[in-house]
Each structure stands twice: as C-alpha cells, then as structure tokens.
Scaffold this motif. Sequence first.
Motif, PDB file in Angstrom:
ATOM      1  N   ALA A 182       0.835  -1.196   0.000  1.00 14.49           N
ATOM      2  CA  ALA A 182       0.000   0.000   0.000  1.00 14.49           C
ATOM      3  C   ALA A 182       0.874   1.252   0.000  1.00 14.49           C
ATOM      4  CB  ALA A 182      -0.923  -0.010   1.217  1.00 14.49           C
ATOM      5  N   ALA A 183       0.237   2.401   0.014  1.00 10.94           N
ATOM      6  CA  ALA A 183       0.955   3.669  -0.029  1.00 10.94           C
ATOM      7  C   ALA A 183       2.035   3.720   1.050  1.00 10.94           C
ATOM      8  CB  ALA A 183      -0.018   4.819   0.144  1.00 10.94           C
ATOM      9  N   GLY A 184       3.231   4.197   0.666  1.00  6.62           N
ATOM     10  CA  GLY A 184       4.328   4.311   1.601  1.00  6.62           C
ATOM     11  C   GLY A 184       5.306   3.150   1.499  1.00  6.62           C
ATOM     12  N   ASP A 185       4.869   2.041   0.909  1.00  2.96           N
ATOM     13  CA  ASP A 185       5.755   0.888   0.754  1.00  2.96           C
ATOM     14  C   ASP A 185       6.728   1.103  -0.398  1.00  2.96           C
ATOM     15  OD1 ASP A 185       4.677  -0.557   2.828  1.00  2.96           O
ATOM     16  OD2 ASP A 185       3.240  -1.627   1.564  1.00  2.96           O
ATOM     17  N   ARG A 186       7.980   0.706  -0.170  1.00  2.00           N
ATOM     18  CA  ARG A 186       8.989   0.734  -1.221  1.00  2.00           C
ATOM     19  C   ARG A 186       8.876  -0.572  -1.991  1.00  2.00           C
ATOM     20  NH1 ARG A 186      11.577   4.731  -3.889  1.00  2.00           N
ATOM     21  NH2 ARG A 186      13.574   4.057  -4.687  1.00  2.00           N
ATOM     22  N   VAL A 187       8.770  -0.494  -3.292  1.00  2.00           N
ATOM     23  CA  VAL A 187       8.560  -1.693  -4.101  1.00  2.00           C
ATOM     24  C   VAL A 187       9.504  -1.717  -5.301  1.00  2.00           C
ATOM     25  CG1 VAL A 187       6.116  -1.908  -3.485  1.00  2.00           C
ATOM     26  CG2 VAL A 187       6.773  -0.544  -5.488  1.00  2.00           C
ATOM     27  N   ALA A 234      10.521   2.018  -6.552  1.00  2.00           N
ATOM     28  CA  ALA A 234       9.652   3.179  -6.363  1.00  2.00           C
ATOM     29  C   ALA A 234       8.930   3.063  -5.032  1.00  2.00           C
ATOM     30  CB  ALA A 234       8.645   3.273  -7.497  1.00  2.00           C
ATOM     31  N   THR A 235       8.383   4.177  -4.598  1.00  2.00           N
ATOM     32  CA  THR A 235       7.565   4.178  -3.395  1.00  2.00           C
ATOM     33  C   THR A 235       6.124   4.380  -3.831  1.00  2.00           C
ATOM     34  OG1 THR A 235       9.382   5.172  -2.156  1.00  2.00           O
ATOM     35  CG2 THR A 235       7.203   5.271  -1.157  1.00  2.00           C
ATOM     36  N   LEU A 236       5.241   3.534  -3.329  1.00  2.00           N
ATOM     37  CA  LEU A 236       3.827   3.672  -3.691  1.00  2.00           C
ATOM     38  C   LEU A 236       3.257   4.934  -3.056  1.00  2.00           C
ATOM     39  CD1 LEU A 236       2.631  -0.031  -3.275  1.00  2.00           C
ATOM     40  CD2 LEU A 236       3.057   1.206  -5.411  1.00  2.00           C
ATOM     41  N   GLU A 237       2.521   5.697  -3.840  1.00  2.00           N
ATOM     42  CA  GLU A 237       1.908   6.916  -3.340  1.00  2.00           C
ATOM     43  C   GLU A 237       0.421   6.915  -3.678  1.00  2.00           C
ATOM     44  OE1 GLU A 237       4.106  10.061  -5.163  1.00  2.00           O
ATOM     45  OE2 GLU A 237       5.766   9.899  -3.744  1.00  2.00           O
ATOM     46  N   ALA A 238      -0.373   7.336  -2.736  1.00  2.00           N
ATOM     47  CA  ALA A 238      -1.813   7.390  -2.974  1.00  2.00           C
ATOM     48  C   ALA A 238      -2.161   8.743  -3.583  1.00  2.00           C
ATOM     49  CB  ALA A 238      -2.570   7.177  -1.666  1.00  2.00           C
ATOM     50  N   THR A 239      -1.945   8.849  -4.850  1.00  2.00           N
ATOM     51  CA  THR A 239      -2.188  10.129  -5.521  1.00  2.00           C
ATOM     52  C   THR A 239      -3.580  10.218  -6.105  1.00  2.00           C
ATOM     53  OG1 THR A 239      -1.247   9.166  -7.511  1.00  2.00           O
ATOM     54  CG2 THR A 239       0.223  10.480  -6.154  1.00  2.00           C
ATOM     55  N   GLY A 240      -4.258   9.094  -6.176  1.00  2.00           N
ATOM     56  CA  GLY A 240      -5.563   9.093  -6.830  1.00  2.00           C
ATOM     57  C   GLY A 240      -5.389   8.940  -8.323  1.00  2.00           C
ATOM     58  N   TYR A 241      -6.435   8.540  -8.957  1.00  2.00           N
ATOM     59  CA  TYR A 241      -6.361   8.258 -10.380  1.00  2.00           C
ATOM     60  C   TYR A 241      -7.698   8.617 -11.020  1.00  2.00           C
ATOM     61  CZ  TYR A 241      -6.440   5.387 -14.617  1.00  2.00           C
ATOM     62  OH  TYR A 241      -6.568   4.946 -15.901  1.00  2.00           O
ATOM     63  N   LEU A 242      -7.628   9.390 -12.100  1.00  2.00           N
ATOM     64  CA  LEU A 242      -8.855   9.790 -12.784  1.00  2.00           C
ATOM     65  C   LEU A 242      -9.079   8.875 -13.984  1.00  2.00           C
ATOM     66  CD1 LEU A 242     -11.192  11.803 -12.903  1.00  2.00           C
ATOM     67  CD2 LEU A 242      -9.766  13.241 -14.369  1.00  2.00           C
ATOM     68  N   ASP A 243     -10.059   8.023 -13.858  1.00  2.00           N
ATOM     69  CA  ASP A 243     -10.378   7.092 -14.925  1.00  2.00           C
ATOM     70  C   ASP A 243     -11.430   7.732 -15.822  1.00  2.00           C
ATOM     71  OD1 ASP A 243     -11.711   5.011 -16.393  1.00  2.00           O
ATOM     72  OD2 ASP A 243     -10.759   3.577 -15.053  1.00  2.00           O
TER      73      ASP A 243
END
Length: 107
Positions: free
Chosen positions: A23-28, A71-80
């Motif tokens: 989830a957001a904040g995790d380094r992947v 990369a680090t996961l970020e909860a930026t939102g996504y406009l579909d």
Amino acid sequence: MPDYERGKVPCTRCGSAEGTALAAGDRVTVALRNYEGHTWEPVAVYCRSHDVERVADTMDVLAEEQVVIAATLEATGYLDPLSGYHPNALSFGGVELIDYSPAKDGY
Ligand SMILES: [Zn+2]
C-alpha cells in the motif's frame, strides 16, 4: 493489477493473500513494459523481500522497451475516463531505474 478502489497491490511473488498487499508508503520493485511504444504498463510488483534486479528475471525479453524500477507507492488518486476518480489509487514516487532492456534486445 493494482486495485484502484482499495489502494492496494499484491506482490507478484507473495501472491494476493490478504495482509501481504502493498500500500501507499511501501517501497517496491516494479517491472514495466512500454506497450507498443505508447504506455508504460506495470507487469509485476515486488515487495522488499522479493526484489528483482534484472528485466530477464521478471518477464520474457521482448522487442519493446522493458524496465525494472524501484519506487515508493503513493496514494495520488487516479482519474479514470470511464469510471471517475479513484482517490485511493496508487502511483509510483521516487522512481529509480534499476535495469533497462531496449527494444532491439528482443529480436
Ligand atoms: Zn513478496
């Protein structure tokens, strides 16, 4: 594939078991392919314990650009364009290129 609604994505190696999702904040570590030269498509996402370092470890080398990034996961939102805004959707921040396979390597 990323779960747009819940803002979670499973590690490809761990599987999708509840509790192991990233989830957001995790380094992947993420493997991506440049699909038909148009868009970068995530192929696989790995947690810290399943880090990969080479494109060839994650997928077949194809005649297209392929990369492995950290990369680090970020909860930026996504406009579909079809289903509207997903506020918990994840994107990649702090991207670091780990391996790159140019299109010509696939021939
Ligand atoms: Zn894992």
